[in-house]
Design a protein around this motif. Structure first.
Motif, PDB file in Angstrom:
ATOM      1  N   VAL A 139      31.394   3.181  10.085  1.00  0.00           N
ATOM      2  CA  VAL A 139      30.912   1.878  10.585  1.00  0.00           C
ATOM      3  C   VAL A 139      31.661   1.475  11.846  1.00  0.00           C
ATOM      4  O   VAL A 139      31.053   1.226  12.887  1.00  0.00           O
ATOM      5  CB  VAL A 139      31.026   0.794   9.482  1.00  0.00           C
ATOM      6  N   LEU A 140      32.987   1.395  11.761  1.00  0.00           N
ATOM      7  CA  LEU A 140      33.767   1.022  12.944  1.00  0.00           C
ATOM      8  C   LEU A 140      34.956   1.969  13.077  1.00  0.00           C
ATOM      9  O   LEU A 140      35.556   2.363  12.076  1.00  0.00           O
ATOM     10  CB  LEU A 140      34.292  -0.414  12.837  1.00  0.00           C
TER      11      LEU A 140
ATOM     12  N   VAL B 232      39.163   5.832  11.447  1.00  0.00           N
ATOM     13  CA  VAL B 232      39.925   4.670  10.976  1.00  0.00           C
ATOM     14  C   VAL B 232      39.091   3.991   9.897  1.00  0.00           C
ATOM     15  O   VAL B 232      37.876   3.890  10.059  1.00  0.00           O
ATOM     16  CB  VAL B 232      40.110   3.649  12.129  1.00  0.00           C
TER      17      VAL B 232
ATOM     18  N   ASN C 199      31.636   5.664  16.523  1.00  0.00           N
ATOM     19  CA  ASN C 199      32.089   6.002  15.162  1.00  0.00           C
ATOM     20  C   ASN C 199      30.866   6.314  14.304  1.00  0.00           C
ATOM     21  O   ASN C 199      30.864   7.271  13.517  1.00  0.00           O
ATOM     22  CB  ASN C 199      32.922   4.846  14.587  1.00  0.00           C
TER      23      ASN C 199
HETATM   24  K   LIG Z   1      35.372   4.293  10.244  1.00  0.00           K
END
Ligand SMILES: [K+]
Ligand SMILES: NC(=O)C1=CN([C@@H]2O[C@H](COP(=O)(O)OP(=O)(O)OC[C@H]3O[C@@H](n4cnc5c(N)ncnc54)[C@H](O)[C@@H]3O)[C@@H](O)[C@H]2O)[C@@H](O)CC1
Ligand SMILES: Nc1ncnc2c1ncn2[C@@H]1O[C@H](COP(=O)(O)OP(=O)(O)O)[C@@H](O)[C@H]1O
Length: 517
Positions: free
Chosen positions: A123-124, A158, A63
């Protein structure tokens, strides 16, 4: 024809990426497509803001790799880009390391100051497991602060801190995005947690068509247009379909009337409410376009008002659940073998008795429209279990029930043994008593008004899409959810049916608007 957009778990998303890689597209090419498409969308939507600078927050995985591609692309475009790597000194995957090095090869990237007008959350993504670790939670906090001072936050794939499969969030450690650009597939969690995702745009990264399995796919305007042809120029009230709505116990006639009006606003030629005797006069004055008859007391009356009159029978709105209601439902379902929609009390009265219901419904187009509590009672599963398995439970039950199952909610999931469709239109304006009755009426009309080869599941999905779209239009007209009533939603059905909303340009394959509060 527009492509089918799979609605996937994190594991299914990774599997589809892997399938594309195995078929010959290098993983780095997928990352570059994802990042380049995201940068292009950010420039298209927020071009004016980019003068105010861009902050890219990258995590240690792929990501973050997408984030480095975005950083490099927007810098080439001319924006002032600042970026930070969180959670590691070096990205952990080869692709992400490579993309970071490439971005830095164009010149160093300073750390974000917090004053940038556009913030990119890399970040994730789908690799996140559980609550964000402290480094990720700290990055989320920085994004909250930036957004509170006016920045727009764009989540890649996401929002960080949102479970891509379940939609579980870890507030306050979950990003609230204005826009989520999700790659190739639509993650289930985004549809469950619309409030965190903002506008959702599914961006093509060349994964190709969804495999032809029974996994959920998104329903859209194009599906409705394909399903429901224009009405015949020479139509008359008889050919436009007759809908009998059986329900309306004393004090609950309104439910049948909402269904009747929705059916009439969705193409039906005639609607008859079949209600408790004391409800008849009220029904006749409340909706002049509808016929009203009392619950039949003998077979001749049943034939006259329902079985020899109707093209589609709706059973349930305001019916009640006492023994008399159950007896009436059994009589109607035994005598009428054509298309049926079962809603509300007519679903609940078969709680724990799915086999009996299956026997009554089998062999005809049948659609059940429960909300999660009604399905939980019917199936004997806890409400938590229904919600946790909302994308799968209808498909599993469909065979026993002999029917398509339309599980209402955010999102609505419509399934039979062969297919699962997901409708993600709507606003909280629909979270109001009687809203389900409107949906039932639209579904009944679609059981008449659709291409002959369309299955009940597809017709139900189209009904859910139209219902939600009417909710969106009504909410926009009123300028917000507060103050919008079901009357406005009924009034917006004509616009929903026109279905002329503008489509976002490629590479956006589907876009879902941010949900107004
Ligand atoms: K993200
Ligand atoms: N696999 C592929 O080929 C593609 C992946 N893409 C991107 O890659 C993402 C998935 O990448 P990854 O599988 O590397 O996963 P992520 O980048 O989402 O996260 C993995 C990293 O986060 C750490 N992590 C996991 N849970 C955490 C938590 N709760 N708190 C803090 N750190 C945590 C892991 O240890 C790992 O370092 C997608 O969401 C998408 O953005 C895209 O580039 C398209 C192609
Ligand atoms: N927040 C929301 N966003 C979108 N759609 C919603 C929302 N809340 C409810 N709906 C839709 O409104 C309908 C409510 O139906 P239901 O719960 O049966 O109401 P009732 O029984 O009062 O008629 C369902 O179609 C549901 O999907």
């Amino acid at each position: 024809m527009t492509s089918r957009i799979p609605v996937v778990t994190a594991a299914e998303s990774a599997a589809r990426d892997r399938a594309a890689i195995d078929a010959g597209t290098p993983s780095r090419a997928l990352m570059q497509r994802a990042g380049a498409a995201a940068a292009a969308e950010i420039a298209r939507r927020y071009g004016d803001r980019l003068r105010g600078g861009v902050a890219v927050h990258a995590g240690p995985g792929n990501n973050g790799g997408d984030g480095w591609v975005v950083a490099a692309a927007l810098r080439r475009w001319g924006a002032t880009v600042r970026a930070a790597l969180h959670g590691a000194d070096e990205p952990k995957t080869d692709d992400a390391r490579y993309e970071r090095a490439r971005a830095l090869a164009d010149g160093t990237l300073d750390a974000p100051t917090g004053s940038e007008a556009v913030v990119v959350d890399g970040v994730l993504g789908t690799g996140a497991r559980g609550a964000p670790a402290p480094f990720a939670a700290a990055a989320v906090e920085r994004m909250h602060v930036a957004r509170a001072s006016g920045a727009v936050v764009v989540a890649l794939d996401v929002p960080t801190g949102l479970d891509a499969t379940t939609g579980e969030n870890f507030d306050p450690h979950t990003v609230r995005a204005d826009l989520t650009l999700t790659f190739g597939t639509l993650k289930r969690g985004l549809l469950v947690a619309r409030g965190h995702a903002g506008t959702i745009a599914v961006v093509d990264i060349g994964l190709g068509e969804a495999p032809n399995d029974v996994g959920p796919v998104l329903s859209g305007a194009a599906d409705v247009a394909r399903l429901a042809p224009a009405l015949d120029a020479a139509a008359h009230k008889g050919t436009r379909g007759k809908i009998a709505i059986v329900g309306g116990a004393a004090g609950m006639a309104g439910a049948t009337l909402l269904s009747a009006e929705a059916a009439l606003r969705s193409g039906a030629g005639m609607a008859r409410v079949v209600v408790a005797p004391e409800s008849v006069p009220v029904a006749q004055t409340a909706l002049r376009e509808a016929l009203a008859s009392p619950w039949p007391t003998d077979d001749a009356a049943l034939a006259h008002t329902v079985t020899e009159w109707a093209d589609v029978v709706v059973l349930g709105p305001g019916l009640g659940r006492d023994d008399a209601a159950r007896a009436l439902a059994e009589r109607v379902l035994a005598a009428w073998r054509g298309p049926v929609v079962l809603d509300a009390d007519a679903v609940t009265m078969f709680a724990g008795d799915t086999a009996r219901l299956g026997t009554l419904l089998r062999g005809r187009p049948a659609l059940l429209t429960p909300h999660p509590l009604e399905l939980s009672r019917l199936a004997g599963l806890s409400l938590d279990e229904i919600l946790a398995r909302r994308f799968d439970v209808g498909r599993e039950l469909a065979a026993t029930l002999g029917a398509s199952v339309l599980l209402k909610g955010v999102p609505t999931v419509i399934s039979d043994e062969h297919a699962t469709l997901v409708s993600a239109t709507g606003t909280p304006a629909l979270a109001t008593a009687g809203s389900g009755d409107v949906l039932t009426g639209i579904a009944a009309a679609l059981l008449v008004h659709a291409n002959a080869d369309a299955r009940a599941t597809e017709r139900g999905a189209a009904a859910a899409w139209i219902h939600g779209r009417a909710g969106e239009i009504a909410t926009a007209r009123r300028g917000g959810v507060r103050g919008t009533t079901l009357r406005d939603v009924l009034g917006a059905l004509s616009d929903a049916w026109r279905g002329d909303a503008a489509r976002a340009p490629y590479p956006v394959l589907a876009e879902l608007p941010a949900v107004p509060g």
